[in-house]
Write a protein that holds these residues in place. Structure first.
Motif, short mmCIF file in Angstrom:
data_model
loop_
_atom_site.label_atom_id
_atom_site.label_comp_id
_atom_site.label_asym_id
_atom_site.label_seq_id
_atom_site.Cartn_x
_atom_site.Cartn_y
_atom_site.Cartn_z
N LEU A 184 6.88 49.98 30.81
CA LEU A 184 7.34 48.94 31.74
C LEU A 184 8.63 48.30 31.23
N LEU A 185 8.71 48.08 29.93
CA LEU A 185 9.91 47.47 29.35
C LEU A 185 11.11 48.39 29.50
N ILE A 186 10.90 49.69 29.24
CA ILE A 186 11.99 50.65 29.39
C ILE A 186 12.47 50.69 30.84
N PHE A 187 11.51 50.74 31.78
CA PHE A 187 11.88 50.77 33.19
C PHE A 187 12.63 49.51 33.59
N ALA A 188 12.15 48.35 33.15
CA ALA A 188 12.77 47.08 33.52
C ALA A 188 14.20 47.01 32.99
N ILE A 189 14.41 47.42 31.75
CA ILE A 189 15.75 47.38 31.17
C ILE A 189 16.69 48.32 31.91
#
Length: 244
Positions: free
Chosen positions: A24-29
């Motif tokens: 989720l963090l990778i996608f959000a960034i």
């Protein structure tokens, strides 16, 4: 009798919880980062090519997220089990249907999405935007409520909190980008609309016009929802064959 280390994680807190947070963090960034760089990127490589780049990064990451969620959704601690209660399944399907109504009408210009027509940034103030200025955030929250209710696992709650947190950030980020691009024009739209669903209508800043929802784009979204509903069992089988 062996003593548990104070740093030992409970058995139900599987690695999938942390992997999902990372995904989720990778996608959000990637997603929000590329959205934030849009004006700069379009000035360097053009609007169409930047849209293609955005899609080539965002779509594979979103696909990985979806598959990983489907494959691990029942992991973790089961906090509640309501699937056998009468009316719950119908409620979940209705909420899911409603979530897609909010999630996808924000992207009506399909030719622009596919970069066939030159992608533009639009200031909308009609249709579903009268209900909420950020319909995708509203749709995501509804989707998370529906699936958390149905599944009741800690893994699902971790996924839902992560998705909601990203979309809350996207509300601030999106308003900031539009203010930077449109200035006073967007600030006026902001004054006449609301983030909280129906608030601008209830306090008189907006007036709901049903005729604005009678258009091919909304019919297309509804058709997609029914197609997705029909394909849902097949998607469960297909994603289960992808092991990660």
């Amino acid at each position: 009798m062996a003593q548990l280390s104070p740093f030992t994680l409970p058995s139900w807190l599987t690695p999938s919880h942390f992997i999902m947070i990372g995904l989720l963090l990778i996608f959000a960034i990637a997603h929000s980062g590329l959205a934030g760089l849009r004006m700069w990127g379009e000035s360097k490589i053009g609007a169409r090519l930047y849209r293609v780049l955005f899609a080539l990064v965002s779509i594979p990451l979103a696909t990985i997220l979806i598959i990983y969620f489907f494959n691990h959704r029942y992991e973790g601690l089961v906090l509640w089990q309501v699937q056998d209660i009468q009316g719950v399944k119908t409620t979940v399907w209705i909420l899911s249907f409603l979530s897609f109504i909010f999630l996808y009408p924000a992207t009506f210009n399909l030719l622009e999405i596919a970069a066939i027509a030159k992608p533009e940034v639009h200031l909308y103030e009609t249709g579903i935007i009268r209900i909420s200025r950020h319909p995708q955030m509203v749709g995501q929250v509804i989707w998370c409520i529906a699936h958390s209710l149905w599944l009741g696992t800690t893994f699902t709650l971790v996924t839902s909190f992560g998705l909601i947190a990203h979309h809350i950030f996207a509300v601030w980020h999106g308003d900031r980008r539009l203010t930077k691009r449109y200035g006073e024009a967007f600030l006026k739209v902001k004054e006449r609309t609301s983030i909280i669903p129906m608030l601008a209508i209830l306090d008189g800043r907006q007036k709901l016009d049903i005729k604005e929802f009678i258009k091919p784009a909304y019919a297309g979204v509804i058709g997609f929802i029914f197609l997705f509903w029909w394909l849902h069992p097949w998607l469960m089988i297909a994603t289960a064959r992808v092991s990660f």
